[in-house]
Design a protein around this motif. Structure first.
Motif, PDB file in Angstrom:
ATOM      1  N   UNK A  44       0.848  -1.196   0.000  1.00 50.80           N
ATOM      2  CA  UNK A  44       0.000   0.000   0.000  1.00 50.80           C
ATOM      3  C   UNK A  44       0.884   1.246   0.000  1.00 50.80           C
ATOM      4  N   UNK A  45       0.602   2.153  -0.938  1.00 53.60           N
ATOM      5  CA  UNK A  45       1.386   3.397  -1.014  1.00 53.60           C
ATOM      6  C   UNK A  45       0.520   4.643  -0.896  1.00 53.60           C
ATOM      7  N   UNK A  46      -0.775   4.451  -0.634  1.00 52.16           N
ATOM      8  CA  UNK A  46      -1.751   5.535  -0.659  1.00 52.16           C
ATOM      9  C   UNK A  46      -2.335   5.681   0.749  1.00 52.16           C
ATOM     10  N   UNK A  47      -2.164   6.850   1.362  1.00 50.14           N
ATOM     11  CA  UNK A  47      -2.622   7.115   2.722  1.00 50.14           C
ATOM     12  C   UNK A  47      -3.585   8.299   2.696  1.00 50.14           C
ATOM     13  N   UNK A  48      -4.765   8.119   3.272  1.00 52.00           N
ATOM     14  CA  UNK A  48      -5.785   9.172   3.260  1.00 52.00           C
ATOM     15  C   UNK A  48      -6.060   9.661   4.673  1.00 52.00           C
ATOM     16  N   UNK A  49      -6.031  10.981   4.854  1.00 49.27           N
ATOM     17  CA  UNK A  49      -6.326  11.568   6.147  1.00 49.27           C
ATOM     18  C   UNK A  49      -7.152  12.839   5.943  1.00 49.27           C
ATOM     19  N   UNK A  50      -7.269  13.658   6.983  1.00 46.89           N
ATOM     20  CA  UNK A  50      -8.051  14.895   6.890  1.00 46.89           C
ATOM     21  C   UNK A  50      -7.675  15.797   8.058  1.00 46.89           C
ATOM     22  N   UNK A  51      -7.832  17.098   7.849  1.00 46.17           N
ATOM     23  CA  UNK A  51      -7.527  18.039   8.933  1.00 46.17           C
ATOM     24  C   UNK A  51      -8.472  17.848  10.106  1.00 46.17           C
ATOM     25  N   UNK A  52      -9.647  17.305   9.884  1.00 42.51           N
ATOM     26  CA  UNK A  52     -10.652  17.124  10.932  1.00 42.51           C
ATOM     27  C   UNK A  52     -10.362  15.921  11.821  1.00 42.51           C
ATOM     28  N   UNK A  53      -9.602  14.938  11.325  1.00 39.06           N
ATOM     29  CA  UNK A  53      -9.423  13.662  12.031  1.00 39.06           C
ATOM     30  C   UNK A  53      -8.599  13.826  13.298  1.00 39.06           C
ATOM     31  N   UNK A  54      -8.823  12.933  14.303  1.00 38.00           N
ATOM     32  CA  UNK A  54      -9.611  11.704  14.259  1.00 38.00           C
ATOM     33  C   UNK A  54     -11.103  11.966  14.449  1.00 38.00           C
ATOM     34  N   UNK A  55     -11.882  10.883  14.262  1.00 39.50           N
ATOM     35  CA  UNK A  55     -13.322  10.952  14.487  1.00 39.50           C
ATOM     36  C   UNK A  55     -13.676  10.059  15.671  1.00 39.50           C
ATOM     37  N   UNK A  56     -14.749  10.421  16.365  1.00 42.68           N
ATOM     38  CA  UNK A  56     -15.586  11.589  16.167  1.00 42.68           C
ATOM     39  C   UNK A  56     -14.787  12.880  16.327  1.00 42.68           C
ATOM     40  N   UNK A  57     -15.093  13.894  15.499  1.00 40.64           N
ATOM     41  CA  UNK A  57     -14.316  15.134  15.550  1.00 40.64           C
ATOM     42  C   UNK A  57     -14.544  15.888  16.851  1.00 40.64           C
ATOM     43  N   UNK A  83       1.950   8.212  -1.355  1.00 40.73           N
ATOM     44  CA  UNK A  83       1.049   9.226  -1.890  1.00 40.73           C
ATOM     45  C   UNK A  83       0.140   9.660  -0.740  1.00 40.73           C
ATOM     46  N   UNK A  84       0.272  10.922  -0.340  1.00 43.37           N
ATOM     47  CA  UNK A  84      -0.442  11.440   0.827  1.00 43.37           C
ATOM     48  C   UNK A  84      -1.631  12.277   0.369  1.00 43.37           C
ATOM     49  N   UNK A  85      -2.813  11.890   0.843  1.00 39.27           N
ATOM     50  CA  UNK A  85      -4.038  12.640   0.557  1.00 39.27           C
ATOM     51  C   UNK A  85      -4.603  13.168   1.867  1.00 39.27           C
ATOM     52  N   UNK A  86      -5.078  14.386   1.850  1.00 40.87           N
ATOM     53  CA  UNK A  86      -5.775  14.924   3.011  1.00 40.87           C
ATOM     54  C   UNK A  86      -6.938  15.781   2.537  1.00 40.87           C
ATOM     55  N   UNK A  87      -7.711  16.322   3.497  1.00 38.30           N
ATOM     56  CA  UNK A  87      -8.956  16.989   3.146  1.00 38.30           C
ATOM     57  C   UNK A  87      -9.162  18.243   3.996  1.00 38.30           C
ATOM     58  N   UNK A  88      -9.795  19.231   3.391  1.00 41.66           N
ATOM     59  CA  UNK A  88     -10.171  20.459   4.088  1.00 41.66           C
ATOM     60  C   UNK A  88     -11.632  20.356   4.499  1.00 41.66           C
TER      61      UNK A  88
END
Length: 346
Positions: A44-57, A83-88
């Motif tokens: 696995x080379x693809x990691x997905x995260x977000x500025x809001x994490x962890x959940x529950x926010x 490959x780093x993915x994140x979210x606003x």
């Protein structure tokens, strides 16, 4: 491991993506490191995260998942392999503690990108996604759109222009959307083409055996516009593993600990559908979890399937779903069950 080149990009992502939203809440940093080491070891080379994490926010933990990932990248020195993915975050998600004004405009996008880069400890984000729309719509997989009169939201064109500037500055490489609708997808594509702005290269929406609403309008757009789905919640918060069947509530499990995640357990049709899919897996001597994941893995419009786990046993089982090829008989049975239980979990 299989890999997939996201169209209109140079990103060659693993067909399974490691989700991270439990890190800093259900999982410690040490456990997150173990998950990363194991997943990367499996290709696995693809990691997905977000500025809001962890959940529950929560205000107290916001951003900790990105910080954990950032510390890992620094300690392992393997950022270039991933490959780093994140979210606003956007308005309407009860996360205004992140920024006073959550509009997807220039100021907020600049602040959010800089914040994520700092927490991740990297110079550039590979895939930057809008976590949900900056407008009233039925996001997070909900049905029943309700129009609002005199609605105010950031124009999509303004959002695209701000993202284009982030790309020009070298802070992000590619952009994507999440929890979008058919109208939203086509609007992003139309405006990007009309104004020579960056094109979205992915859409991250919920998709699983208990919620196939993505197939109604979105899957055709994915096919005809070469815009792959990054499927999240492929196990319906773990329900499709069967661990909650017969009113079982395993200690430490997500829906046991956090009752807010009850979309797949709060109505009889959802419970009946879950049991039917679990029974089908057992009839064919298959793991219910792997059956659910293999169903998502093998959809032509899916670019990568975002898996999550709270322990390595779950993660190993989830990754092994790639080796399961569903027979025509099982595919037919899954479609028959979908007719019997149409979108049981709105």
């Amino acid at each position: 491991m299989e890999y997939y080149r996201l169209p209109h990009s140079s990103l060659n992502v693993s067909k399974l993506c490691l989700g991270t939203m439990t890190w800093g809440e259900q999982n410690t940093q040490a456990e997150a490191y173990s998950q990363l080491d194991f997943a990367i070891g499996k290709g696995i080379n693809f990691i997905d995260t977000a500025e809001m994490y962890p959940v529950p926010p929560k205000h107290e933990t916001q951003g900790e998942t990105e910080r954990i990932l950032g510390r890992y990248l620094k300690e392992r020195g393997n950022r270039d392999q991933l490959i780093i993915a994140t979210k606003i975050s956007a308005p309407g998600g009860k996360s205004d503690y992140i920024r006073p004004n959550m509009a997807l405009d220039w100021n907020n996008i600049q602040q959010a990108v800089d914040g994520s880069l700092q927490r991740l400890g990297i110079d550039c984000i590979d895939l930057y996604q809008l976590h949900w729309p900056d407008r009233n719509t039925n996001f997070f997989g909900q049905l029943h759109y309700e129009a609002q009169e005199n609605e105010h939201f950031t124009p999509i064109l303004e959002t695209l222009e701000a993202l284009a500037e982030m790309i020009r500055l070298g802070k992000i490489r590619y952009i994507g959307v999440s929890n979008e609708t058919p109208w939203g997808l086509m609007k992003f594509l139309q405006l990007a083409e009309k104004h020579s702005l960056p094109r979205i290269v992915s859409v991250q929406n919920p998709y699983n055996l208990l919620n196939r609403s993505f197939e109604i309008g979105m899957s055709e757009i994915c096919h005809r516009e070469s815009l792959p789905l990054l499927a999240y919640s492929p196990m319906a918060f773990g329900a499709l593993s069967g661990k909650y069947c017969h009113n079982q509530w395993p200690e430490g499990a997500r829906m046991t600990v956090f009752k807010r995640f009850n979309r797949y357990s709060n109505n009889q049709q959802a419970l009946d559908a879950t049991q039917a899919y679990v029974d089908l897996a057992h009839q064919h001597q298959l793991s219910p979890a792997q059956l659910a994941l293999a169903f998502v893995n093998q959809q032509s419009f899916v670019g990568s399937n975002i898996i999550g786990a709270t322990n390595l046993a779950q993660l190993s089982e989830n990754i092994d779903s790639l080796s399961l090829a569903l027979s025509p008989e099982i595919k037919l049975a899954l479609n028959e069950l979908a007719k019997q239980y149409p979108v049981p979990c709105p």
